[in-house]
Design a protein around this motif. Structure first.
Motif, PDB file in Angstrom:
ATOM      1  N   PHE A 100      -2.446  -6.599  -6.795  1.00 27.11           N
ATOM      2  CA  PHE A 100      -1.878  -5.388  -6.193  1.00 27.11           C
ATOM      3  C   PHE A 100      -2.936  -4.502  -5.545  1.00 27.11           C
ATOM      4  O   PHE A 100      -2.651  -3.796  -4.578  1.00 27.11           O
ATOM      5  CB  PHE A 100      -1.117  -4.598  -7.255  1.00 27.11           C
ATOM      6  N   LYS A 101      -4.160  -4.533  -6.052  1.00 25.35           N
ATOM      7  CA  LYS A 101      -5.219  -3.688  -5.498  1.00 25.35           C
ATOM      8  C   LYS A 101      -5.658  -4.142  -4.096  1.00 25.35           C
ATOM      9  O   LYS A 101      -6.398  -3.431  -3.418  1.00 25.35           O
ATOM     10  CB  LYS A 101      -6.422  -3.677  -6.433  1.00 25.35           C
ATOM     11  N   LYS A 102      -5.182  -5.299  -3.665  1.00 24.70           N
ATOM     12  CA  LYS A 102      -5.554  -5.791  -2.336  1.00 24.70           C
ATOM     13  C   LYS A 102      -4.541  -5.398  -1.259  1.00 24.70           C
ATOM     14  O   LYS A 102      -4.734  -5.722  -0.094  1.00 24.70           O
ATOM     15  CB  LYS A 102      -5.713  -7.312  -2.371  1.00 24.70           C
ATOM     16  N   VAL A 103      -3.452  -4.721  -1.675  1.00 27.10           N
ATOM     17  CA  VAL A 103      -2.476  -4.248  -0.686  1.00 27.10           C
ATOM     18  C   VAL A 103      -3.134  -3.174   0.178  1.00 27.10           C
ATOM     19  O   VAL A 103      -3.770  -2.241  -0.325  1.00 27.10           O
ATOM     20  CB  VAL A 103      -1.224  -3.692  -1.378  1.00 27.10           C
ATOM     21  N   GLY A 104      -2.958  -3.308   1.483  1.00 27.11           N
ATOM     22  CA  GLY A 104      -3.588  -2.381   2.416  1.00 27.11           C
ATOM     23  C   GLY A 104      -4.957  -2.828   2.848  1.00 27.11           C
ATOM     24  O   GLY A 104      -5.537  -2.258   3.771  1.00 27.11           O
ATOM     25  N   ASP A 105      -5.479  -3.841   2.178  1.00 29.12           N
ATOM     26  CA  ASP A 105      -6.786  -4.385   2.540  1.00 29.12           C
ATOM     27  C   ASP A 105      -6.602  -5.815   3.042  1.00 29.12           C
ATOM     28  O   ASP A 105      -6.623  -6.069   4.249  1.00 29.12           O
ATOM     29  CB  ASP A 105      -7.719  -4.332   1.334  1.00 29.12           C
ATOM     30  N   GLU A 106      -6.355  -6.749   2.110  1.00 22.26           N
ATOM     31  CA  GLU A 106      -6.150  -8.139   2.503  1.00 22.26           C
ATOM     32  C   GLU A 106      -4.684  -8.457   2.801  1.00 22.26           C
ATOM     33  O   GLU A 106      -4.385  -9.427   3.495  1.00 22.26           O
ATOM     34  CB  GLU A 106      -6.658  -9.076   1.404  1.00 22.26           C
ATOM     35  N   TYR A 107      -3.764  -7.644   2.252  1.00 23.85           N
ATOM     36  CA  TYR A 107      -2.331  -7.892   2.434  1.00 23.85           C
ATOM     37  C   TYR A 107      -1.659  -6.610   2.914  1.00 23.85           C
ATOM     38  O   TYR A 107      -1.970  -5.516   2.427  1.00 23.85           O
ATOM     39  CB  TYR A 107      -1.690  -8.373   1.131  1.00 23.85           C
ATOM     40  N   PRO A 108      -0.719  -6.710   3.841  1.00 26.85           N
ATOM     41  CA  PRO A 108      -0.117  -5.498   4.420  1.00 26.85           C
ATOM     42  C   PRO A 108       0.816  -4.775   3.464  1.00 26.85           C
ATOM     43  O   PRO A 108       0.958  -3.548   3.550  1.00 26.85           O
ATOM     44  CB  PRO A 108       0.639  -6.031   5.645  1.00 26.85           C
ATOM     45  N   ASP A 109       1.483  -5.528   2.543  1.00 33.04           N
ATOM     46  CA  ASP A 109       2.427  -4.898   1.638  1.00 33.04           C
ATOM     47  C   ASP A 109       2.623  -5.774   0.405  1.00 33.04           C
ATOM     48  O   ASP A 109       2.137  -6.911   0.331  1.00 33.04           O
ATOM     49  CB  ASP A 109       3.767  -4.650   2.335  1.00 33.04           C
ATOM     50  N   ILE A 110       3.342  -5.249  -0.579  1.00 32.97           N
ATOM     51  CA  ILE A 110       3.544  -5.974  -1.836  1.00 32.97           C
ATOM     52  C   ILE A 110       4.307  -7.273  -1.603  1.00 32.97           C
ATOM     53  O   ILE A 110       4.021  -8.294  -2.230  1.00 32.97           O
ATOM     54  CB  ILE A 110       4.271  -5.076  -2.854  1.00 32.97           C
TER      55      ILE A 110
END
Length: 558
Positions: A392-402
């Motif tokens: 979840f901490k990668k949302v907004g970085d490696e992934y656009p959303d949950i």
């Protein structure tokens, strides 16, 4: 325990993989039991040595082969931790090899258990018990307990590997494997001979690790219960007869505990439900292996104890990263298989005086004793265990959303997964209770469920449902079960759900899945079905093959 024969020493060295040098050997021209057994304590030391091995055996590698290959537990990679060279993945994805450690440890531990118990049994059979102040009744009990213990190790080994080398003495070396059927028959013979010669448990007696008639009878029922997967023969009717006899008191006095925690808690040695357990002694760290593997580095603060853990094992997720419950498969979803009103589903909390509630660490880890904070992805944040696996901490970085987050064995974080508290923990005020719960190996609820499954397979669905509900009702306030088993809703998956809920984390899940042909044929979270039937057995480990050229590998393994 003194090892007095070269053959036994060779067996133990081959099974353990130990290389020894500078052995100081003592040779006797004539070896008799009186050489070693001078007092009652000497006899008990020989007897207890085999049971000490059994206490170790029911934990760690054996537990992990049963649970980490099935649909309820996982060891996900959490940031830089727990990849372990891919070992955890191999077990989860059914890609283990002949060189994997848990398999070698289990093979070695199984046959070492046989060797130790057989050696003690043969010594005690030769001993004149009157010379150490004991009776012939004591001798019969000790000898038959060791015989039952030998049967237990063979029963577990048959489950893991199939046919095993059958030792009737500790003389000889490089013994080949017997067939599955020969091993099955050997176990059956040992138990049938032992049962009538073992003492029965009397109502009110504490369970302190001795093997009585009820335990040996339950092992025989287990053997018959899984005969179809062991040797291709249906023996459910024989299993049902034994189970009914245990419930009726033919093999000793046992009753279902009125509470769900009675067979599991700090004082479970007095539970009328426990048929056989590996005793624990307060402060002797009997469950430290589970403590280390299940709990977060700071869970000790939530418990109000001291000493960190390794943050490895957890329940497989019931929910997708978006929070939706998985509906794509019928197996798995272990936490959500518990009804919301189930008393065990509450977060674990020690209440003082040896009392506690709940069986899980889930949600924010804040208790009256302290708060657990993150040290990795959630550093300085309150740890909140979630029933999901995702970064979840990668949302907004490696992934656009949950919704775009993957959920696989590679995608854990430090707060990933609900944690099981099957063995209760006190706080520091009651630290003397720590590790006090015995490790239950057989309890009466298992006998009820075996009988229920036998009746289900025989088409007696209502009788099966009634047996399961006899156990279920204690898990709800005032016995008000919102989802009882009925003849209408009981099928193979509901039966597996009931096994999974009642015996979550008790080291049996793989066996139950195999018995219903689900272990390789069904899917669950991040695990695809296959038709690789050879995976129902583990391979003979390479270390064993290298040490004994008479052994043959199981089919399907190179």
């Amino acid at each position: 325990m003194k090892i007095k024969s070269y053959s036994l020493l060779l067996i133990i060295l081959l099974f353990s993989g130990v290389a020894c040098t500078d052995l100081e050997e003592v040779w006797y021209s004539a070896v008799v039991p009186e050489t070693f057994f001078k007092t009652e304590q000497d006899v008990k030391a020989a007897l207890y040595r085999s049971f000490t091995h059994a206490r170790w055996y029911v934990q760690e590698d054996r537990w992990q082969l049963q649970e980490m290959t099935a649909d309820q537990f996982a060891i996900t990679t959490k940031g830089p931790h727990w990849y372990n060279g891919g070992e955890n993945y191999r077990y989860h994805y059914h890609e283990w090899t002949v060189n994997d450690g848990w398999i070698w440890g289990t093979w070695r531990g199984t046959l070492m258990g046989v060797a130790l118990a057989l050696d003690s049994k043969q010594d005690l059979e030769k001993l004149d018990y009157s010379t150490v102040g004991l009776t012939e009744e004591d001798k019969a009990s000790h000898v038959m307990q060791l015989q039952t213990l030998i049967a237990y190790f063979y029963l577990r080994g048959l489950d893991y590997f199939g046919g095993l080398p059958i030792f009737t003495s500790n003389e000889g070396e490089n013994i080949p494997r017997s067939s599955d059927k020969e091993t099955f028959d050997h176990i059956e013979t040992l138990l049938l001979a032992a049962i009538p010669k073992l003492p029965k448990k009397v109502s009110g007696e504490k369970e302190e690790g001795a093997l009585r008639q009820g335990a040996a009878a339950a092992m025989l029922a287990q053997l018959y219960f899984n005969a179809e997967s062991y040797i291709g023969e249906s023996r459910f009717s024989e299993c049902a007869t034994i189970c009914q006899g245990i419930i009726d008191g033919d093999y000793g006095d046992y009753e279902l505990d009125p509470t769900w925690f009675g067979p599991l808690g700090f004082y479970n040695n007095v539970s009328p439900e426990v048929i056989w357990s590996a005793p624990s002694e307060f402060n002797k760290l009997q469950y430290d292996w589970m403590w280390n593997r299940f709990y977060h580095y700071e869970t000790y603060k939530y418990f109000g104890l001291d000493g960190g853990a390794w943050n490895g094992h957890h329940l497989q997720p019931s929910r997708k990263p978006t929070g939706e419950i998985y509906t794509e498969f019928k197996l798995g979803n272990p936490y959500e298989k518990f009804d919301d009103g189930d008393l065990r589903k509450k977060p674990y909390l020690y209440k003082g005086g040896g009392k506690y509630e709940g069986m899980f660490l889930v949600g924010d880890q804040i208790s009256p004793y302290g708060t657990s904070y993150g040290t990795q992805e959630y550093k300085n944040e309150v740890i909140s265990f979630v029933d999901m696996v995702a970064t979840f901490k990668k949302v907004g970085d490696e992934y656009p959303d949950i919704a775009s987050l993957p959920s696989t064995m590679a995608d854990g974080e430090e707060n990933t997964g609900v944690r099981l508290v099957k063995a209760p923990m006190p706080n520091l005020a009651d630290e003397s209770l720590r590790w006090g719960a015995d490790n239950v190996i057989i309890r009466l609820a298992e006998v009820y469920y075996m009988l229920a499954e036998c009746k289900l397979r025989a088409g007696e669905k209502q009788a099966a449902a009634d047996l399961i509900n006899d156990v279920r009702e204690r898990n709800f306030e005032d016995g008000n079960d919102p989802n009882p088993v009925t003849a209408a809703n009981l099928d193979e998956y509901r039966m597996l759900d009931e096994w999974g809920v009642e015996f979550l984390g008790e080291g049996r899940r793989r066996t139950d899945l195999i018995r219903w042909n689900k272990f390789v044929n069904d899917e669950w979270w991040d695990h695809e079905a296959s038709d690789s039937q050879h995976l129902r057995r583990f391979p003979v480990p390479q270390n064993a093959l290298s040490g004994n050229n008479a052994l043959e590998q199981n089919p399907g393994y190179n």
